[in-house]
Scaffold this active site. Structure first.
Site, short mmCIF file in Angstrom:
data_model
loop_
_atom_site.label_atom_id
_atom_site.label_comp_id
_atom_site.label_asym_id
_atom_site.label_seq_id
_atom_site.Cartn_x
_atom_site.Cartn_y
_atom_site.Cartn_z
N ASP A 17 0.78 -1.25 0.00
CA ASP A 17 0.00 0.00 0.00
C ASP A 17 0.81 1.30 0.00
O ASP A 17 0.49 2.23 0.75
CB ASP A 17 -0.96 0.01 1.21
CG ASP A 17 -2.00 -1.11 1.15
OD1 ASP A 17 -1.96 -1.91 0.20
OD2 ASP A 17 -2.82 -1.19 2.08
N LYS A 115 -7.11 -4.87 -3.05
CA LYS A 115 -7.91 -5.40 -1.94
C LYS A 115 -8.80 -4.30 -1.39
O LYS A 115 -8.52 -3.12 -1.58
CB LYS A 115 -6.98 -5.93 -0.85
CG LYS A 115 -6.09 -4.84 -0.28
CD LYS A 115 -5.11 -5.36 0.75
CE LYS A 115 -4.22 -4.27 1.24
NZ LYS A 115 -4.92 -3.20 1.96
N CYS A 160 -2.17 -2.83 7.67
CA CYS A 160 -2.09 -3.75 6.54
C CYS A 160 -0.85 -4.64 6.58
O CYS A 160 -0.92 -5.82 6.23
CB CYS A 160 -2.20 -2.99 5.24
SG CYS A 160 -3.90 -2.38 5.04
#
Ligand code: VGL
Ligand code: ZN
Length: 215
Positions: A17, A115, A160
């Site tokens: 990310d 995601k 995450c």
């Protein structure tokens, strides 16, 4: 001297990310999040195999405080699958905030795993969504590719990266989190709790300069 890791064909680097919205000035800016960009670029050069993850939410996503009237960002509420933090709007599909940082320079990345695209389920982990049962397909992909060890870098260390590391461990990969190549959101001690959890589970926490060492 501490342990060093020689990178080979069965190792993969998961870059989590590194998107505009998770960097300072973004929708959910992680403090000093931009500092991981050069670290990830440098690390990636040591790996033949790299996978990027991208948080990728539809407008009106359940994890946004703006989708749940009466809630404030960073508050935790109960949803169908359990507790869920309310986030500021971030990483909306097709927006600039959802794009990778322009200075992220990993052209040899082999897969971009998106995601968080189910409107009613958040997904911190790159392996399972927050209901803990919906799979993203990543475990199967990594196994079919023959990877055994997964190194991780990126944002955020305590969300995450943490959940991805836990799930990779649960899926029986050997997991190494490169801690100085991550930055944390740190909600109510979540960074320290993540370090403790890694210790308890036996998930490796290593420094970038220990990775890619050759005799
Ligand atoms: C993340 C909160 C919400 C992360 C993503 O990348 O750590 N955190 N969505
Ligand atoms: Zn998100």
């Amino acid at each position: 001297m501490s342990e060093r890791f020689t990178i080979g064909e069965r190792d993969v680097l998961l870059v989590v990310d590194i998107q505009n919205d998770f960097c300072p000035g973004g929708g959910l800016g992680v403090p000093k999040g931009d500092e991981v960009v050069p670290m990830a670029n440098r690390l990636a050069k040591k790996f033949a195999h790299v996978v990027l993850t991208q948080d990728w939410h539809p407008r009106g996503h359940l994890s946004f405080a703006s989708s749940n009237p009466g809630t404030q960002p960073f508050q935790t509420i109960e949803v169908a699958y359990g507790p869920q933090v309310m986030w500021p709007d971030h990483c909306i599909q097709g927006t600039r905030g959802a794009e990778f940082r322009a200075d992220l320079d990993i052209p040899h990345a082999e897969l971009v795993l998106r995601k968080g695209y189910h409107r009613a389920i958040d997904s911190y982990s790159a392996f399972y969504e927050n209901d803990r049962t919906t799979h993203t397909g990543l475990a199967g992909y990594l196994r079919e590719r023959g990877f055994e060890r997964v190194f991780m870098a990126g944002l955020a260390f305590d969300f995450c990266v943490r959940y991805s590391a836990e799930d990779a461990h649960r899926e029986r990969f050997n997991v190494m989190v490169i801690e100085d190549a991550c930055r944390a959101i740190d909600l109510e001690g979540s960074a320290a709790a993540t370090r403790e959890l890694f210790k308890t589970l036996g998930i490796g926490c290593v420094m970038a300069d220990a990775v890619g060492y050759r005799e």
